[in-house]
Design a protein around this motif. Structure first.
Motif, mmCIF file in Angstrom:
data_model
loop_
_atom_site.group_PDB
_atom_site.id
_atom_site.type_symbol
_atom_site.label_atom_id
_atom_site.label_comp_id
_atom_site.label_asym_id
_atom_site.label_seq_id
_atom_site.Cartn_x
_atom_site.Cartn_y
_atom_site.Cartn_z
ATOM 1 N N ARG A 1 -7.750 7.458 -7.514
ATOM 2 C CA ARG A 1 -7.424 7.630 -5.939
ATOM 3 C C ARG A 1 -6.623 6.204 -5.738
ATOM 4 N N THR A 2 -5.396 6.559 -5.005
ATOM 5 C CA THR A 2 -4.304 5.561 -4.452
ATOM 6 C C THR A 2 -5.069 4.805 -3.209
ATOM 7 N N GLN A 3 -4.727 3.897 -2.852
ATOM 8 C CA GLN A 3 -5.542 3.277 -1.613
ATOM 9 C C GLN A 3 -5.239 4.218 -0.208
ATOM 10 N N ASP A 4 -6.208 4.209 0.535
ATOM 11 C CA ASP A 4 -6.370 5.034 1.715
ATOM 12 C C ASP A 4 -5.888 6.539 1.203
ATOM 13 N N PHE A 5 -6.594 7.022 -0.053
ATOM 14 C CA PHE A 5 -6.616 8.439 -0.879
ATOM 15 C C PHE A 5 -7.366 9.512 0.163
ATOM 16 N N ASP A 6 -6.681 10.646 0.117
ATOM 17 C CA ASP A 6 -7.302 11.815 0.802
ATOM 18 C C ASP A 6 -6.427 12.917 -0.090
ATOM 19 N N ASP A 7 -7.129 13.938 -0.325
ATOM 20 C CA ASP A 7 -6.900 15.111 -1.057
ATOM 21 C C ASP A 7 -5.507 15.589 -0.608
ATOM 22 N N LYS A 8 -5.070 15.626 0.715
ATOM 23 C CA LYS A 8 -3.644 15.639 1.123
ATOM 24 C C LYS A 8 -2.650 14.886 0.670
ATOM 25 N N SER A 9 -3.018 13.582 0.166
ATOM 26 C CA SER A 9 -2.080 12.836 -0.401
ATOM 27 C C SER A 9 -1.466 13.263 -1.672
ATOM 28 N N ARG A 10 -2.107 14.283 -2.465
ATOM 29 C CA ARG A 10 -1.793 14.646 -3.627
ATOM 30 C C ARG A 10 -0.670 15.899 -3.301
ATOM 31 N N LEU A 11 -0.842 16.547 -2.402
ATOM 32 C CA LEU A 11 0.140 17.750 -2.082
ATOM 33 C C LEU A 11 1.083 17.211 -1.084
ATOM 34 N N LEU A 12 2.395 16.883 -1.858
ATOM 35 C CA LEU A 12 3.359 16.572 -0.734
ATOM 36 C C LEU A 12 4.056 17.704 0.204
ATOM 37 N N LYS A 13 3.327 17.780 1.040
ATOM 38 C CA LYS A 13 3.802 18.704 2.240
ATOM 39 C C LYS A 13 4.321 18.037 3.449
ATOM 40 N N PRO A 14 5.412 18.428 3.819
ATOM 41 C CA PRO A 14 5.894 17.582 5.013
ATOM 42 C C PRO A 14 5.189 17.887 6.256
ATOM 43 N N GLU A 15 4.606 18.877 6.435
ATOM 44 C CA GLU A 15 3.706 18.896 7.720
ATOM 45 C C GLU A 15 2.245 18.065 7.852
ATOM 46 N N TYR A 16 1.936 17.408 6.495
ATOM 47 C CA TYR A 16 1.072 16.205 6.455
ATOM 48 C C TYR A 16 1.596 14.825 7.060
ATOM 49 N N GLY A 17 2.784 14.929 7.158
ATOM 50 C CA GLY A 17 3.404 13.608 7.595
ATOM 51 C C GLY A 17 3.724 12.667 6.427
ATOM 52 N N LYS A 18 4.316 11.529 6.702
ATOM 53 C CA LYS A 18 4.796 10.761 5.699
ATOM 54 C C LYS A 18 3.645 9.899 5.132
ATOM 55 N N LYS A 19 3.573 9.721 4.074
ATOM 56 C CA LYS A 19 2.248 8.966 3.642
ATOM 57 C C LYS A 19 2.657 7.676 2.985
ATOM 58 N N ILE A 20 2.359 6.321 3.262
ATOM 59 C CA ILE A 20 3.283 4.999 2.799
ATOM 60 C C ILE A 20 1.976 4.525 2.012
ATOM 61 N N LEU A 21 2.127 4.215 0.735
ATOM 62 C CA LEU A 21 1.333 3.531 -0.500
ATOM 63 C C LEU A 21 1.603 2.044 -0.037
ATOM 64 N N ARG A 22 0.753 1.243 0.328
ATOM 65 C CA ARG A 22 0.717 0.152 0.680
ATOM 66 C C ARG A 22 -0.208 -0.859 -0.292
ATOM 67 N N GLU A 23 0.179 -2.340 -0.495
ATOM 68 C CA GLU A 23 -0.679 -3.432 -0.818
ATOM 69 C C GLU A 23 -0.551 -4.519 -0.084
ATOM 70 N N SER A 24 -1.766 -5.321 0.028
ATOM 71 C CA SER A 24 -2.021 -6.432 0.745
ATOM 72 C C SER A 24 -0.886 -7.260 0.741
ATOM 73 N N GLU A 25 -0.491 -7.509 -0.614
ATOM 74 C CA GLU A 25 0.528 -8.697 -0.938
ATOM 75 C C GLU A 25 1.982 -7.921 -0.912
ATOM 76 N N LYS A 26 2.997 -8.600 -0.377
ATOM 77 C CA LYS A 26 4.362 -8.019 -0.404
ATOM 78 C C LYS A 26 4.928 -8.469 -1.901
ATOM 79 N N LYS A 27 4.658 -7.714 -2.731
ATOM 80 C CA LYS A 27 5.144 -7.866 -4.111
ATOM 81 C C LYS A 27 5.460 -6.617 -4.883
ATOM 82 N N CYS A 28 6.608 -6.585 -5.606
ATOM 83 C CA CYS A 28 7.041 -5.325 -6.177
ATOM 84 C C CYS A 28 6.350 -5.044 -7.551
ATOM 85 N N ARG A 29 5.921 -3.941 -7.485
ATOM 86 C CA ARG A 29 5.051 -3.802 -8.568
ATOM 87 C C ARG A 29 5.782 -3.615 -10.107
#
Length: 331
Positions: free
Chosen positions: A25-53
């Motif tokens: 599960r990614t940060q702030d995960f919920d089941d809707k995160s795994r279905l990329l449905k526009p109606e669910y709104g934009k989901k932004i995956l973040r980390e505490s530090e501004k660093k390229c993965r």
């Protein structure tokens, strides 16, 4: 052939994954995160530090101004983006491995009417032909939709190996554009790395370095880069991309460590994420149950993405069944 959403789950497969795997599960995960449905709104995956993965550089060294889609827009992803992919890496991936991915799956994306970055992709292409003249149309085969019904225009010289009509079905084959199968595999791995929890990344340091290498070579010395797939019949059945990342349970040792399942369009893709130490454990991945997906499927198989380049004459094909067809012959 049954088409659409399946109303039952294979209990044996479900038992296998419950026994051996956990869903990552990614940060702030919920089941809707795994279905990329526009109606669910934009989901932004973040980390505490501004660093390229991927390149590991911090915000003081690189910029993060561009929208970094977790999965390419070419597969219909408009909703899942990450805040930890710098502009340099974003542009590199778009120009290289993601471009190769779009080329390799062009026929499927077009036929399934997947809305890419510039809208629905056109399916129009030339084929090798000894009778081509200056008066020929721009494309030998062109497929488009009118009122949600597919229409096909083709030259009378098109051979059956590219367009075959028989038994209430039509099979369309398209030469694969020049691209690197290894780069295509890297693009799928990159998607998995993007949605992977931060605490898992340390074990995939070499994998990330491999993704960034401009010279494409197999991650392994003695293993193939395999993508297992299941084809999903029907038009627009899946509707939206869906993904699941599985990690084997901590007390399990004889299973692939992390596997990734991506479902969209007319297929579901399944890969093992490569990492150091997994060289001799490929047979388990080949024969482990395909992750449960809620759709009827027609065929299952493997693609081998271990080659540096596609071969001349390689092509993809897809078969569409129909109840009736209207022919419109023009000279």
């Amino acid at each position: 052939m049954q088409i659409g959403v399946r109303d039952y789950i294979d209990l044996q497969v479900e038992k296998y994954y419950n026994l051996y795997y956990d869903v990552l599960r990614t940060q702030d995960f919920d089941d809707k995160s795994r279905l990329l449905k526009p109606e669910y709104g934009k989901k932004i995956l973040r980390e505490s530090e501004k660093k390229c993965r991927f390149c590991g550089k911090l915000g003081e060294e690189v910029t993060f101004k561009k929208i970094a889609h977790a999965f390419p827009e070419s597969i219909g992803n408009r909703t899942l983006v990450s805040d930890y992919e710098c502009d340099v890496c974003n542009q590199y991936f778009g120009n290289t491995i993601e471009n190769d991915y779009a080329k390799f799956f062009s026929l499927y994306h077009s036929i399934m009417q997947i809305k890419g970055k510039k809208g629905i992709q056109k399916c129009e292409f030339k084929i090798p032909c000894l009778k081509r003249t200056l008066e020929c149309a721009a494309y030998c085969i062109k497929i488009f939709f009118t009122e949600d019904k597919p229409a096909i225009c083709c030259c009378k010289e098109v051979d059956k190996q590219y367009l075959d009509l028989s038994d209430n079905a039509i099979t369309i084959a398209q030469p694969i554009a020049k691209c690197s199968p290894i780069a295509v595999f890297k693009a799928i791995v990159k998607m998995a790395i993007t949605v992977m929890p931060t605490e898992e990344l340390l074990l995939f340091t070499n994998t990330i370095k491999w993704i960034l290498e401009s010279e494409h070579k197999n991650f392994y010395k003695n293993r193939k880069l395999l993508v297992r797939y299941k084809m999903i019949p029907g038009f627009n059945v899946t509707k939206y991309p869906h993904y699941v990342l599985f990690r084997r349970k901590r007390y399990i040792r004889n299973k692939p460590y992390v596997v990734f399942n991506l479902t969209y369009g007319c297929f579901s893709l399944f890969i093992e994420i490569p990492r150091i130490g997994e060289e001799d454990n490929d047979s388990e991945f080949k024969f482990m149950p395909f992750p449960p997906i809620p759709f009827y499927t027609s065929t299952e198989g493997f693609w081998d993405f271990s080659e540096i380049e596609t071969h001349k004459g390689d092509k993809h094909s897809i078969t569409l069944k129909f109840d009736s067809i209207i022919e419109n012959i023009k000279e």
